[in-house]
Design a protein around this motif. Structure first.
Motif, PDB file in Angstrom:
ATOM      1  N   GLY A   1     120.982 -12.798  49.247  1.00 30.14           N
ATOM      2  CA  GLY A   1     119.643 -12.230  48.816  1.00 30.14           C
ATOM      3  C   GLY A   1     119.204 -12.577  47.512  1.00 30.14           C
ATOM      4  O   GLY A   1     119.957 -12.870  46.548  1.00 30.14           O
ATOM      5  N   ILE A   2     117.724 -12.692  47.367  1.00 33.35           N
ATOM      6  CA  ILE A   2     117.361 -13.054  45.845  1.00 33.35           C
ATOM      7  C   ILE A   2     117.589 -12.177  44.706  1.00 33.35           C
ATOM      8  O   ILE A   2     117.790 -12.335  43.560  1.00 33.35           O
ATOM      9  N   LYS A   3     118.082 -10.664  45.336  1.00 31.99           N
ATOM     10  CA  LYS A   3     118.217  -9.838  44.194  1.00 31.99           C
ATOM     11  C   LYS A   3     119.686 -10.150  43.319  1.00 31.99           C
ATOM     12  O   LYS A   3     119.903  -9.524  42.421  1.00 31.99           O
ATOM     13  N   LEU A   4     120.587 -10.968  43.969  1.00 35.33           N
ATOM     14  CA  LEU A   4     121.761 -11.187  43.455  1.00 35.33           C
ATOM     15  C   LEU A   4     121.544 -12.226  42.293  1.00 35.33           C
ATOM     16  O   LEU A   4     122.324 -12.228  41.283  1.00 35.33           O
ATOM     17  N   LEU A   5     120.572 -12.979  42.075  1.00 31.53           N
ATOM     18  CA  LEU A   5     120.381 -14.042  41.067  1.00 31.53           C
ATOM     19  C   LEU A   5     120.259 -13.486  39.747  1.00 31.53           C
ATOM     20  O   LEU A   5     120.989 -14.092  39.173  1.00 31.53           O
ATOM     21  N   PRO A   6     119.779 -12.470  39.313  1.00 35.17           N
ATOM     22  CA  PRO A   6     119.940 -11.905  38.003  1.00 35.17           C
ATOM     23  C   PRO A   6     121.421 -11.748  37.502  1.00 35.17           C
ATOM     24  O   PRO A   6     121.854 -11.931  36.620  1.00 35.17           O
ATOM     25  N   PHE A   7     122.176 -11.210  38.293  1.00 31.71           N
ATOM     26  CA  PHE A   7     123.739 -10.965  38.291  1.00 31.71           C
ATOM     27  C   PHE A   7     124.387 -12.086  38.125  1.00 31.71           C
ATOM     28  O   PHE A   7     125.079 -12.436  37.503  1.00 31.71           O
ATOM     29  N   LEU A   8     123.966 -13.368  38.936  1.00 33.89           N
ATOM     30  CA  LEU A   8     124.695 -14.760  38.794  1.00 33.89           C
ATOM     31  C   LEU A   8     124.252 -15.148  37.258  1.00 33.89           C
ATOM     32  O   LEU A   8     125.174 -15.884  36.786  1.00 33.89           O
TER      33      LEU A   8
ATOM     34  N   LEU B   1     125.848 -24.148  44.843  1.00 36.42           N
ATOM     35  CA  LEU B   1     126.636 -22.979  44.847  1.00 36.42           C
ATOM     36  C   LEU B   1     126.024 -21.759  45.001  1.00 36.42           C
ATOM     37  O   LEU B   1     125.863 -20.829  45.761  1.00 36.42           O
ATOM     38  N   TRP B   2     124.961 -21.624  43.728  1.00 31.33           N
ATOM     39  CA  TRP B   2     124.009 -20.436  43.530  1.00 31.33           C
ATOM     40  C   TRP B   2     122.981 -20.490  44.778  1.00 31.33           C
ATOM     41  O   TRP B   2     122.685 -19.239  45.170  1.00 31.33           O
ATOM     42  N   ALA B   3     122.611 -21.497  45.360  1.00 31.51           N
ATOM     43  CA  ALA B   3     121.559 -21.523  46.341  1.00 31.51           C
ATOM     44  C   ALA B   3     122.279 -20.702  47.674  1.00 31.51           C
ATOM     45  O   ALA B   3     121.678 -20.077  48.336  1.00 31.51           O
ATOM     46  N   VAL B   4     123.656 -21.220  47.946  1.00 29.27           N
ATOM     47  CA  VAL B   4     124.042 -20.696  49.092  1.00 29.27           C
ATOM     48  C   VAL B   4     124.369 -19.303  48.936  1.00 29.27           C
ATOM     49  O   VAL B   4     124.047 -18.537  49.739  1.00 29.27           O
ATOM     50  N   LEU B   5     124.869 -18.676  47.659  1.00 24.72           N
ATOM     51  CA  LEU B   5     125.293 -17.273  47.408  1.00 24.72           C
ATOM     52  C   LEU B   5     123.739 -16.580  47.697  1.00 24.72           C
ATOM     53  O   LEU B   5     123.855 -15.398  48.122  1.00 24.72           O
ATOM     54  N   VAL B   6     122.545 -16.890  46.893  1.00 20.68           N
ATOM     55  CA  VAL B   6     121.465 -16.326  47.242  1.00 20.68           C
ATOM     56  C   VAL B   6     120.807 -16.191  48.703  1.00 20.68           C
ATOM     57  O   VAL B   6     120.470 -15.237  49.050  1.00 20.68           O
ATOM     58  N   GLY B   7     121.381 -17.364  49.184  1.00 19.09           N
ATOM     59  CA  GLY B   7     120.882 -17.473  50.809  1.00 19.09           C
ATOM     60  C   GLY B   7     121.445 -16.393  51.653  1.00 19.09           C
ATOM     61  O   GLY B   7     121.121 -16.036  52.409  1.00 19.09           O
ATOM     62  N   ILE B   8     122.847 -16.316  51.049  1.00 23.82           N
ATOM     63  CA  ILE B   8     123.778 -15.229  51.933  1.00 23.82           C
ATOM     64  C   ILE B   8     123.459 -13.906  51.575  1.00 23.82           C
ATOM     65  O   ILE B   8     123.126 -12.796  52.278  1.00 23.82           O
TER      66      ILE B   8
ATOM     67  N   ILE C   1     128.117  -5.975  44.949  1.00 19.13           N
ATOM     68  CA  ILE C   1     126.538  -5.769  44.292  1.00 19.13           C
ATOM     69  C   ILE C   1     125.350  -5.612  44.982  1.00 19.13           C
ATOM     70  O   ILE C   1     124.415  -4.958  44.898  1.00 19.13           O
ATOM     71  N   THR C   2     125.284  -6.354  46.228  1.00 22.64           N
ATOM     72  CA  THR C   2     124.456  -6.530  47.174  1.00 22.64           C
ATOM     73  C   THR C   2     124.393  -5.461  48.340  1.00 22.64           C
ATOM     74  O   THR C   2     123.448  -5.184  49.043  1.00 22.64           O
ATOM     75  N   ALA C   3     125.360  -4.789  48.658  1.00 22.25           N
ATOM     76  CA  ALA C   3     125.678  -4.217  49.920  1.00 22.25           C
ATOM     77  C   ALA C   3     124.973  -2.895  49.828  1.00 22.25           C
ATOM     78  O   ALA C   3     124.912  -2.111  49.092  1.00 22.25           O
ATOM     79  N   ASP C   4     124.379  -2.506  51.125  1.00 22.59           N
ATOM     80  CA  ASP C   4     123.557  -1.212  50.952  1.00 22.59           C
ATOM     81  C   ASP C   4     124.413  -0.097  51.517  1.00 22.59           C
ATOM     82  O   ASP C   4     124.053   1.040  50.932  1.00 22.59           O
ATOM     83  N   ASN C   5     125.633  -0.338  52.003  1.00 24.42           N
ATOM     84  CA  ASN C   5     126.444   0.762  52.368  1.00 24.42           C
ATOM     85  C   ASN C   5     128.097   0.600  52.202  1.00 24.42           C
ATOM     86  O   ASN C   5     128.601  -0.497  52.601  1.00 24.42           O
TER      87      ASN C   5
ATOM     88  N   THR D   1     137.051 -13.984  44.659  1.00 24.84           N
ATOM     89  CA  THR D   1     136.335 -12.749  43.972  1.00 24.84           C
ATOM     90  C   THR D   1     135.033 -12.771  43.526  1.00 24.84           C
ATOM     91  O   THR D   1     134.446 -11.608  43.742  1.00 24.84           O
ATOM     92  N   LEU D   2     134.687 -13.810  43.561  1.00 27.82           N
ATOM     93  CA  LEU D   2     133.159 -14.255  43.357  1.00 27.82           C
ATOM     94  C   LEU D   2     132.372 -13.925  44.408  1.00 27.82           C
ATOM     95  O   LEU D   2     131.534 -13.054  44.464  1.00 27.82           O
ATOM     96  N   LEU D   3     132.937 -14.124  45.760  1.00 21.94           N
ATOM     97  CA  LEU D   3     132.197 -13.843  46.991  1.00 21.94           C
ATOM     98  C   LEU D   3     132.354 -11.913  47.192  1.00 21.94           C
ATOM     99  O   LEU D   3     131.267 -11.646  47.562  1.00 21.94           O
ATOM    100  N   LEU D   4     133.456 -11.389  46.836  1.00 20.54           N
ATOM    101  CA  LEU D   4     133.559 -10.060  46.819  1.00 20.54           C
ATOM    102  C   LEU D   4     132.543  -9.465  46.009  1.00 20.54           C
ATOM    103  O   LEU D   4     132.014  -8.383  46.376  1.00 20.54           O
ATOM    104  N   ALA D   5     132.582  -9.937  44.852  1.00 21.70           N
ATOM    105  CA  ALA D   5     131.575  -9.260  43.959  1.00 21.70           C
ATOM    106  C   ALA D   5     130.067  -9.259  44.560  1.00 21.70           C
ATOM    107  O   ALA D   5     129.501  -8.284  44.335  1.00 21.70           O
ATOM    108  N   CYS D   6     129.793 -10.544  44.959  1.00 23.16           N
ATOM    109  CA  CYS D   6     128.219 -10.601  45.446  1.00 23.16           C
ATOM    110  C   CYS D   6     128.144  -9.621  46.551  1.00 23.16           C
ATOM    111  O   CYS D   6     127.075  -8.906  46.548  1.00 23.16           O
TER     112      CYS D   6
END
Length: 411
Positions: free
Chosen positions: A266-273, A257-264, A119-123, A111-116
């Protein structure tokens, strides 16, 4: 299921008892799959042109916790069933129950990966969405994932009390999402020692609001966990600043974990994390707030606190929250037997009871005037009108004592 009164003797008289909640426990996995379940509904609503309604589903987490579960608690009411003594050993050793807690973890991270991604998908045209999620949809989804993370902390709580190394590691992995890995240390070796005393940062005080309790318990739990680990390592002749410090390793797991998610993603995910982490551990602390509110272990003649007893924890036996939180509401039994598995926890006679399930009471805790109106009389009644026996907020002590006709000199 059937169990023998004496498992070592085949001729022993059989006692038949069935756990009527055996398959209900599968519902404990429902919150962790709620975002997956919401996706086809979002698509269907967008397909028929009801997209304004579909936006609500990104807030499925708070809807579940603050609306649906309290409603179902009121509708289905208390559980009212304890496992018999002769079934306890069988239940403890039935691995079906622990496998359900194990299953929570991959679903949590799925669920975490799906949400990430969402939240960040453009399409997101495959969901019938033109472009990407809007700002409020992103925030709603992050809060929903945070609610899931808060429930995940409860799963970590169940696993972290066990003796098996695997379950303890799974507990730490579960806590990594919310950056609250130090809870594993503080709860087991701090809270369970100091519960229902003024020294415990996780025990709320009479007259203390949730909003006052939150900063005290968040900072206090961090300080307590660090102090506990520092003391342990000093006894071993080792530095607190080492990888043998379980608080540091817990934080490193979260950072990785957060570094991997942001790496995959993008940095715009960080506030949501950050947002989902705050929501997650705040949900835990809301539960902490109501579990011991105003309750106090009295000191004995030796100056030590009496041992924890059923009367030092607020309980509830509403079946819906029981199922979703692995019997956490049977809190007195948990403090009496911390390593006991959730399926064997029992309701205790003589333990103080909340007027509703945890989910309902969390909502009340956010509104201090309503909370005080409901809970302050219950604390007073628990101590037969003697407010001096309660764990009182120090800054309000004189005012509270005066309200109930007690002076400092009279104590």
């Amino acid at each position: 299921m059937s169990v023998n009164a004496d498992p070592g003797q085949s001729e022993a008289p059989a006692v038949t008892w069935r756990d009527r909640k055996r398959y209900m426990w599968l519902w404990g996995l429902f919150p962790v799959t709620a975002v997956f379940i919401a996706l086809p509904v979002v698509y269907g609503l967008n397909y028929i042109g009801w997209d304004p309604v579909s936006h609500v589903l990104w807030w499925v987490g708070p809807i579940l916790i603050y609306v649906l579960i309290p409603t179902f608690d009121l509708f289905f009411g208390p559980d009212g069933e304890n496992p018999p003594e002769e079934a306890m050993e069988y239940l403890e050793n039935d691995k079906y129950y622990r496998y359900l807690t194990y299953a929570f973890i991959p679903l949590q991270y799925g669920t975490l990966l799906l949400a990430c991604y969402l939240i960040t998908a453009d399409n997101l045209s495959w969901l019938g969405i033109d472009g990407s999620l809007r700002g409020w949809d992103q925030i709603g989804l992050a809060i929903s994932v945070g609610c899931l993370g808060g429930i995940g902390i409860n799963t970590a709580h169940e696993l972290g009390h066990k003796k098996e190394d695997l379950e303890r590691w799974l507990s730490r992995i579960t806590l990594a999402q919310t950056f609250y890995g130090h809870f594993y240390i503080e709860h087991n070796r701090g809270h369970h020692v100091r519960v229902a005393t003024p020294e415990d940062p996780a025990s709320s005080r009479f007259g203390e609001t949730f909003w006052g309790f939150w900063p005290r318990t968040v900072s206090g739990s961090f300080k307590s966990s660090w102090s506990v680990e520092k003391t342990r390592l000093q006894r071993l002749g080792k530095s607190a600043w080492s990888l043998q410090n379980e608080v540091l390793t817990a934080w490193l797991m979260s950072a990785a974990l957060w570094a991997v998610l942001v790496g995959i993603f993008g940095i715009k995910l960080l506030p949501f994390l950050v947002l989902q982490a705050i929501i997650g551990f705040s949900l835990l602390e809301a539960v902490n707030y109501l579990e011991h509110y105003g309750l106090m272990r009295q000191k004995t003649a030796s100056g030590r606190y009496e041992r924890p007893a059923p009367e030092h924890s607020w309980n509830s036996d509403h079946i819906v929250t029981n199922i979703l939180l692995y019997h956490l509401q049977r809190h007195s039994d948990h403090h009496a037997y911390p390593t006991r598995r959730y399926q064997t926890l029992r309701s205790w006679d003589g333990a103080p009871n909340l007027p509703s399930g945890y989910a309902s009471m969390i909502l009340l805790a956010y509104f201090p005037p309503i909370w005080r109106k409901v809970m302050d009389p219950k604390v007073l009644a628990h101590y037969n009108g003697d407010i001096t026996k309660a764990n009182i907020q120090p800054s309000k002590r004189a005012k509270i004592l005066a309200k109930y006709g007690v002076t400092e000199d009279a104590q």
